[in-house]
Design an enzyme around this catalytic site. Structure first.
Site, mmCIF file in Angstrom:
data_model
loop_
_atom_site.group_PDB
_atom_site.id
_atom_site.type_symbol
_atom_site.label_atom_id
_atom_site.label_comp_id
_atom_site.label_asym_id
_atom_site.label_seq_id
_atom_site.Cartn_x
_atom_site.Cartn_y
_atom_site.Cartn_z
ATOM 1 N N CYS A 261 1.459 2.627 -12.820
ATOM 2 C CA CYS A 261 1.921 1.229 -12.920
ATOM 3 C C CYS A 261 2.826 0.944 -14.113
ATOM 4 O O CYS A 261 4.003 0.651 -13.945
ATOM 5 C CB CYS A 261 0.708 0.308 -12.968
HETATM 6 N N1 LIG Z 1 -3.432 3.108 -9.157
HETATM 7 C C1 LIG Z 1 -3.502 1.889 -9.656
HETATM 8 O O1 LIG Z 1 -4.230 1.663 -10.619
HETATM 9 C C2 LIG Z 1 -2.707 0.729 -9.080
HETATM 10 C C3 LIG Z 1 -3.007 -0.567 -9.530
HETATM 11 C C4 LIG Z 1 -2.298 -1.631 -9.006
HETATM 12 C C5 LIG Z 1 -1.294 -1.407 -8.057
HETATM 13 N N2 LIG Z 1 -1.002 -0.140 -7.648
HETATM 14 C C6 LIG Z 1 0.045 0.029 -6.648
HETATM 15 O O2 LIG Z 1 -0.578 0.336 -5.400
HETATM 16 C C7 LIG Z 1 0.240 1.246 -4.642
HETATM 17 C C8 LIG Z 1 -0.569 2.487 -4.274
HETATM 18 O O3 LIG Z 1 -0.951 3.139 -5.478
HETATM 19 P P1 LIG Z 1 -2.105 4.221 -5.519
HETATM 20 O O4 LIG Z 1 -2.396 4.436 -6.965
HETATM 21 O O5 LIG Z 1 -3.218 3.846 -4.598
HETATM 22 O O6 LIG Z 1 -1.338 5.484 -4.916
HETATM 23 P P2 LIG Z 1 -2.014 6.850 -4.396
HETATM 24 O O7 LIG Z 1 -0.952 7.879 -4.512
HETATM 25 O O8 LIG Z 1 -3.326 7.062 -5.062
HETATM 26 O O9 LIG Z 1 -2.316 6.566 -2.869
HETATM 27 C C9 LIG Z 1 -1.330 6.356 -1.922
HETATM 28 C C10 LIG Z 1 -1.787 6.978 -0.614
HETATM 29 O O10 LIG Z 1 -0.800 6.677 0.375
HETATM 30 C C11 LIG Z 1 -0.681 7.800 1.213
HETATM 31 N N3 LIG Z 1 0.595 7.705 1.924
HETATM 32 C C12 LIG Z 1 1.828 8.003 1.487
HETATM 33 N N4 LIG Z 1 2.733 7.748 2.444
HETATM 34 C C13 LIG Z 1 2.057 7.268 3.510
HETATM 35 C C14 LIG Z 1 2.434 6.810 4.787
HETATM 36 N N5 LIG Z 1 3.723 6.782 5.181
HETATM 37 N N6 LIG Z 1 1.465 6.388 5.621
HETATM 38 C C15 LIG Z 1 0.169 6.410 5.242
HETATM 39 N N7 LIG Z 1 -0.249 6.817 4.035
HETATM 40 C C16 LIG Z 1 0.683 7.237 3.183
HETATM 41 C C17 LIG Z 1 -0.805 8.979 0.294
HETATM 42 O O11 LIG Z 1 -1.165 10.151 0.986
HETATM 43 C C18 LIG Z 1 -1.915 8.501 -0.645
HETATM 44 O O12 LIG Z 1 -3.187 8.869 -0.197
HETATM 45 C C19 LIG Z 1 1.462 1.512 -5.513
HETATM 46 O O13 LIG Z 1 2.478 0.636 -5.166
HETATM 47 C C20 LIG Z 1 0.966 1.190 -6.914
HETATM 48 O O14 LIG Z 1 2.018 0.794 -7.761
HETATM 49 C C21 LIG Z 1 -1.702 0.937 -8.140
#
Ligand SMILES: NC(=O)c1ccc[n+]([C@@H]2O[C@H](COP(=O)([O-])OP(=O)(O)OC[C@H]3O[C@@H](n4cnc5c(N)ncnc54)[C@H](O)[C@@H]3O)[C@@H](O)[C@H]2O)c1
Length: 429
Positions: A261
């Site tokens: 983030c």
């Molecule tokens: N990690 C955090 O603390 C956090 C906090 C707030 C917001 N976010 C936001 O949330 C979003 C996700 O972050 P995250 O940390 O969960 O990411 P992550 O990488 O942990 O998880 C994303 C998942 O999406 C899957 N994926 C990718 N492409 C795909 C598709 N086309 N169809 C289905 N699944 C697919 C991946 O395999 C993965 O399992 C981002 O935009 C991030 O900025 C993250």
């Protein structure tokens, strides 16, 4: 209770799927990563702070249904998208995961379905990027035939106070009806839903929260460098300043930013602002200051070794903690990787210890370190190391043994404040 699909079972999507499943909803937990889906199906967790027990119970109850088949979204009344939104190699938004998701689900969503984007993105992304693909692939019109909303995720992994249900949830909709649907959806699982007037406002609010953190961390990192030169301990200064009950909020210095983030999200706004012919000076400056923190830490290491008559070249340096923050097993954008690389570039021999990261995983950059293993704390002789750098201060790290065995320790987290230093020289950085 509704039936929903959550697309992307990562740090954001998996806890969200669980909270809905535990509240009685049927949740299609979809991901393109078959290994993750297989793990969920067999009740295993791949995220340290999410207990396997919760997953197993949710799967056994029939409420959590992991899968890779996106055609199944035709059965649900809401789809929540939680896929990555990183930067590309030119540090521009990479919306390809959101676009691919839209292409996969668009042809299958049913009339009346609500689609919510939770991935962090620039103001306007839901309407400018997601909406056109959903409309063209579904043949339906957003706001009329299906509903569209944006609701940012505010989870702070590893922080028990950030449990989804207890954090107010911002929601912006394309139309009043979209907003109503989204408020009703989240109202089933969170204590407080905060509606705002548009998707753009919700998108901008999420970026504002993370830009605020990035800028304040940069400020305190800059103060750290200045105060250090003056012989003043920034950590003591912060403890003093935070006794003021108003007008001050403590932020802490560190070895640089990490995670999905804070190092990334601010640049989504920079990119969008450029399209408006505007510059984002605070964001750029904060980025510059935070990005050079690993270099500052390694310069402190070089100074410390110099006092012992040693260069970094050929020195054996132990990095304590590789994860991007304490108590998580997440390596994304971790400044520890840059520190490791800087030591290596100077001819030093880097090692690391992190009980949560036994082996370095594949990361966006720094590919050459993939597969490197954590030292085994119990069998390794700490006396062989010329110095250690505390990068991530997980709870319960064995610091007393460290200071009893390693002559020089660079502490970027004030982790040794309560440890008896013994013979070790400790330099805060
Ligand atoms: N990690 C955090 O603390 C956090 C906090 C707030 C917001 N976010 C936001 O949330 C979003 C996700 O972050 P995250 O940390 O969960 O990411 P992550 O990488 O942990 O998880 C994303 C998942 O999406 C899957 N994926 C990718 N492409 C795909 C598709 N086309 N169809 C289905 N699944 C697919 C991946 O395999 C993965 O399992 C981002 O935009 C991030 O900025 C993250």
């Amino acid at each position: 209770m509704s039936s929903i699909a959550v697309i992307g079972q990562g740090y954001v999507g998996l806890p969200l799927s669980l909270i809905f499943a535990e509240a009685g909803a049927t949740v299609l937990a979809l991901d393109v990563d078959e290994a993750k889906v297989d793990a969920l199906q067999s009740g295993q967790s791949y995220i340290r702070h999410i207990p396997a027990d919760r997953i197993r119970r949710a799967v056994e109850s029939g409420n959590l249904r992991p899968g890779t088949d996106f055609t199944t979204v035709s059965h649900v009344s809401a789809v929540v998208i939680c896929v990555p939104t990183p930067l590309d190699k030119h540090r521009q938004p990479d919306m390809s995961y959101v676009e691919n998701t839209a292409r996969s689900i668009g042809p299958h969503i049913s009339a009346g379905c609500l689609v919510v984007l939770e991935s962090t993105a620039y103001p306007g992304a839901t309407e400018e990027c997601l909406l056109p693909i959903l409309e063209s692939t579904s043949g339906m019109q957003a706001g009329t035939d299906f509903h569209l909303a944006f609701s940012p995720e505010r989870e702070d992994p590893g922080n028990p106070l950030s449990e989804i249900g207890r954090i107010p949830k911002l929601v912006g909709g394309l139309t009043e009806a979209c907003l109503e649907k989204a408020v009703a959806l989240y109202g089933q699982v969170v204590q407080q839903v905060v509606p705002v007037s548009s998707c753009k406002v919700a998108e901008a609010a999420k970026l504002t929260e993370n830009i605020f953190r990035s800028v304040n961390i940069a400020l305190v990192n800059e103060l750290k460098v200045i105060f250090s030169r003056m012989g003043i301990d920034i950590w003591e200064v912060i403890e003093a300043a935070k006794t003021k009950p108003f007008g001050y909020m403590p932020f802490y210095p560190g070895p640089g930013l990490g995670g999905h983030c804070i190092p990334i999200d601010p640049f989504y706004l920079s990119w969008r602002a450029k399209e408006e012919g505007l510059t984002t000076r605070f964001i750029e400056l904060a980025g510059e200051i935070n990005q050079v923190m690993p270099d500052y830490v390694v310069a402190k290491l070089a100074d410390g070794l110099n006092d012992f008559g040693k260069p970094i070249k050929e020195s054996r340096i132990l990095i304590m903690g590789m994860a991007y923050k304490k108590n998580v097993d997440d390596m994304r954008e971790s400044p520890a990787l840059r520190i490791l690389e800087l030591i290596h570039e100077r001819g030093g021999h880097p090692y690391y210890y992190d009980p949560f990261i036994p082996v370095l995983p594949k990361t966006r950059a720094h590919m050459q370190w993939r597969g490197m293993k954590s030292i085994s704390w119990d069998s390794v002789s700490l006396g062989q190391f010329d110095a250690a750098v505390i990068v991530t201060a997980h709870e319960g790290m064995p610091y007393q043994k460290l200071v009893d065995s390693v002559p020089l320790i660079i502490d970027t987290r004030n982790a040794l404040v309560d440890v008896t230093p013994g013979k070790a020289r400790i330099i805060k950085a």
